[in-house]
Enzyme design. Structure first.
Site: not given
Length: 243
Positions: A14, A51, A149-150, A152-153, A232
């Site tokens: 976040a 918050g 990265y690819a 993992a995704k 997806t």
């Protein structure tokens, strides 16, 4: 519509542009937020802005991920899990170091596995829950210099579908949101030539925003999406339509 009052959401990553927008979107719909960052300083800054309750963990460290899951359940319990945290360690395959491959897999896929495993137990008892994993268009089409990265995704997609099949009869959904080219700090490092080439491949003709991704996550977290699981949702301006 999209009333999340009474639900607690854990959003990893976040402190980043997309993760921050997702947390803000869920908060705007009434959810109670727990946000994470790699350090407590970063997590606290994001939490103060949104918050939320801050928690910190190095997602490459399995012990820290397990501790994060326990702390989040204690602060929650967690009704909505958004696995958004991600890192890149780009490099051509021939030059990619083992540790760069392993670390990207651990953070982008391994942490999602561990947090999902830890939080769905409570969701199953309450017979309501949402698992939303933030993937990438790269996980479907690949990208030179991003084999780690690819992978993992792409792995997130198979993982999510398997989880969806296991928990669908307990009132829990599991889905992926796959952003395309979204303006964030991660994409700001691209050269002007790279940006121009990417923009030319987007039929909609513009770069996406973190809020575009957040809107998709908010929908999937809502009761209105109760009959959507194992899917997806691509957020890419038409950049990739064949997936």
């Amino acid at each position: 519509m999209f009333d999340l009052t009474g639900k607690t959401a854990l959003v990893t990553g976040a402190t980043g542009g997309i993760g921050g927008a997702i947390a803000e979107g869920l908060k705007a719909c009434g959810a109670t937020l727990i946000v994470t960052g790699s350090t407590m300083e970063r997590a606290s800054a994001a939490a103060e802005r949104i918050g939320a309750t801050p928690l910190a963990a190095n997602l490459a460290d399995r012990a820290q991920v397990d501790a994060l899951a326990k702390a989040a359940e204690a602060a929650g319990p967690v009704d909505i899990l958004v696995n958004c945290a991600g890192i890149t360690r780009d490099g051509l395959l021939m030059r990619m170091k083992d540790e760069d491959f392993d670390t990207v897999i651990e953070v982008n896929l391994g942490a999602a596995f561990r947090l999902t495993k830890a939080t769905i137990r409570g969701m199953m008892k309450r017979r309501w829950g949402r698992v939303i994993n933030v993937g990438s268009v790269v996980g479907f089409g690949g990208s030179a210099g991003q084999a780690n990265y690819a992978s993992a995704k792409a792995g997130l997609v198979g993982f999510t579908k398997s989880v969806a099949r296991e928990i669908a009869n307990r009132g829990i959904t599991a889905n992926v949101v796959a952003p395309g080219y979204i303006r964030t700090a991660m994409t700001d490092v691209l050269s002007e030539e790279q940006r121009a080439a990417i923009l030319a491949s987007i039929p909609e003709g513009s770069v996406g925003t973190p809020e575009d991704v957040a809107a998709a996550v908010v929908y999937l977290a809502s009761n209105e999406a109760r009959y959507v699981t194992g899917q997806t949702l691509h957020v890419n301006g038409g950049m990739a339509m064949g997936f």
